[in-house]
Design an enzyme around this catalytic site. Structure first.
Site, PDB file in Angstrom:
ATOM      1  N   HIS A 136       0.816  -1.225   0.000  1.00  0.00           N
ATOM      2  CA  HIS A 136       0.000   0.000   0.000  1.00  0.00           C
ATOM      3  C   HIS A 136       0.851   1.278   0.000  1.00  0.00           C
ATOM      4  O   HIS A 136       0.318   2.362  -0.218  1.00  0.00           O
ATOM      5  CB  HIS A 136      -0.927   0.039   1.223  1.00  0.00           C
ATOM      6  CG  HIS A 136      -1.912  -1.094   1.273  1.00  0.00           C
ATOM      7  ND1 HIS A 136      -2.780  -1.370   0.250  1.00  0.00           N
ATOM      8  CD2 HIS A 136      -2.144  -2.033   2.237  1.00  0.00           C
ATOM      9  CE1 HIS A 136      -3.519  -2.432   0.568  1.00  0.00           C
ATOM     10  NE2 HIS A 136      -3.145  -2.857   1.766  1.00  0.00           N
ATOM     11  N   ASP A 173      -2.646 -10.886  -2.271  1.00  0.00           N
ATOM     12  CA  ASP A 173      -3.152 -10.450  -0.966  1.00  0.00           C
ATOM     13  C   ASP A 173      -4.640 -10.080  -1.148  1.00  0.00           C
ATOM     14  O   ASP A 173      -5.068  -9.718  -2.247  1.00  0.00           O
ATOM     15  CB  ASP A 173      -2.356  -9.213  -0.521  1.00  0.00           C
ATOM     16  CG  ASP A 173      -2.710  -8.747   0.876  1.00  0.00           C
ATOM     17  OD1 ASP A 173      -2.004  -9.125   1.817  1.00  0.00           O
ATOM     18  OD2 ASP A 173      -3.697  -7.984   1.019  1.00  0.00           O
ATOM     19  N   HIS A 175      -6.159  -7.537  -0.245  1.00  0.00           N
ATOM     20  CA  HIS A 175      -6.345  -6.114  -0.528  1.00  0.00           C
ATOM     21  C   HIS A 175      -5.648  -5.721  -1.831  1.00  0.00           C
ATOM     22  O   HIS A 175      -4.580  -6.255  -2.152  1.00  0.00           O
ATOM     23  CB  HIS A 175      -5.790  -5.273   0.626  1.00  0.00           C
ATOM     24  CG  HIS A 175      -6.447  -5.550   1.946  1.00  0.00           C
ATOM     25  ND1 HIS A 175      -5.985  -6.519   2.819  1.00  0.00           N
ATOM     26  CD2 HIS A 175      -7.553  -5.018   2.516  1.00  0.00           C
ATOM     27  CE1 HIS A 175      -6.780  -6.549   3.895  1.00  0.00           C
ATOM     28  NE2 HIS A 175      -7.743  -5.655   3.733  1.00  0.00           N
ATOM     29  N   ASP A 253      -4.325 -13.165   3.973  1.00  0.00           N
ATOM     30  CA  ASP A 253      -5.590 -12.631   4.482  1.00  0.00           C
ATOM     31  C   ASP A 253      -6.772 -12.986   3.577  1.00  0.00           C
ATOM     32  O   ASP A 253      -7.875 -12.499   3.787  1.00  0.00           O
ATOM     33  CB  ASP A 253      -5.515 -11.106   4.724  1.00  0.00           C
ATOM     34  CG  ASP A 253      -4.917 -10.341   3.567  1.00  0.00           C
ATOM     35  OD1 ASP A 253      -4.671 -10.947   2.516  1.00  0.00           O
ATOM     36  OD2 ASP A 253      -4.699  -9.119   3.723  1.00  0.00           O
TER      37      ASP A 253
HETATM   38 ZN   LIG Z   1      -4.067  -7.462   2.821  1.00  0.00          ZN
END
Ligand SMILES: [Zn+2]
Length: 319
Positions: A136, A173, A175, A253
């Site tokens: 991120h 991932d 996200h 995740d």
């Molecule tokens: Zn994540």
């Protein structure tokens, strides 16, 4: 050849005791000792892996400047700046020295670990970092607990020091990897393949434009549907782009038990995902760097350990 593993006990984060410090929100979901727990479990199951353990070293300021602006790096010197990256204003109440030692320095070490894994992957095929994958973090600032874009820095070094022309990021991932895709936007030599839950953080429409292969999922996606998509799309992408290096961001995740990912992928399917990605790159002779990225359930360290052991055993059968 066997993969190389990059790990240090100093990868672990040291967060304040929830009973005495401020409420640190989602940060308290973190398994702060995930890397150490994963390595310990993997070693218990497969002591031979110790032979291929490499130590990380902290990433240098010069390396950080390959992906981040001078102003961001210079301003990362007080508690407020760290709290902003964490998305937790209340963390600004903690002393800078504490936050720096507890969170920023382990991420500097982990980012350097990704570069150690890069060198190893180019030598032996697969380098697995038991931390890193801070996808991120953007050029002008970190976010979502990610301070340094280790993947983007590894891409820059693979190009400048190793002369690689086509590099793929496979970000699985839960996200969206908005930091990496925003940093590499417009760079035709980098292709980002991202399967993520499109209904959760970060919801970054601008960064999605930087994805060459954009695969948003709905919350609740099952393991069968997840694998069906991956097994259909990834081989096609690798054949089309023919990368000379893959950076695989293997966030755990996506597992159903994870409190943040909001997907319903079972444990076995996470293991099959990792095995599939690495078999695809191995079959094509593409060196692959794997980073651990996110994972907030108690299964995360076990899945990371399984990745290490599975990859060791996989290459044991071949040699
Ligand atoms: Zn994540």
């Amino acid at each position: 050849m066997h993969p190389a593993f990059v790990y240090s006990p100093s990868y672990d984060f040291i967060l304040p005791d929830p009973g005495t410090g401020p409420d640190l929100g989602n940060l308290q979901l973190f398994d702060t000792c995930r890397a150490s727990r994963a390595w310990k479990l993997a070693r218990e199951q497969c002591p031979e892996i110790e032979a291929n353990l490499l130590a990380p070293r902290p990433i240098t300021d010069a390396e950080l400047r390959l992906a981040h602006s001078e102003s961001y790096l210079e301003n990362l010197t007080d508690s407020e700046a760290i709290a902003e990256v964490l998305g937790l204003p209340q963390a600004a109440a903690l002393p800078f020295e504490h936050l720096d030692a507890a969170i920023v320095q382990p991420q500097r070490l982990a980012a350097g670990g990704t570069l150690v894994a890069l060198r190893a992957a180019l030598q032996c095929g697969v380098g697995i970092n038991l931390s890193g994958g801070y996808h991120h973090a953007k050029r002008e600032g970190g976010e979502g607990f990610c301070f340094f874009s280790d993947i983007s820095i590894a891409i820059a070094i693979a190009r400048s020091e190793h002369g690689l022309q086509r590099i793929a990021v496979v970000d699985l991932d839960a996200h969206q990897g908005n930091g990496v895709s925003s940093i590499v936007t417009g760079n035709e030599s980098v292709g980002v393949f991202d399967i993520y839950n499109g209904e959760i953080y970060p919801g970054d429409e601008q960064a999605r434009k930087g994805l060459r292969w954009n695969h948003p999922l709905r919350s609740g996606c099952t393991g069968a549907d997840y694998l069906e998509l991956l097994e259909r799309e990834l081989p096609r992408a690798l054949d089309e782009f023919a990368p000379q290096l893959v950076l695989y961001n293997a966030g755990t995740d996506i597992v159903a038990e994870d409190p943040l990912g909001q997907l319903k992928v079972d444990e076995e399917c996470v293991r099959r995902r990792d095995a599939f990605v690495l078999s695809q790159t191995r079959e094509r002779g593409i060196p692959t760097v794997t980073t651990a990225s996110g994972g907030y359930s108690d299964l995360s360290y076990q899945l990371l350990s399984a990745l290490v052991v599975d990859q060791w055993l996989q290459t044991s059968n071949r040699t």
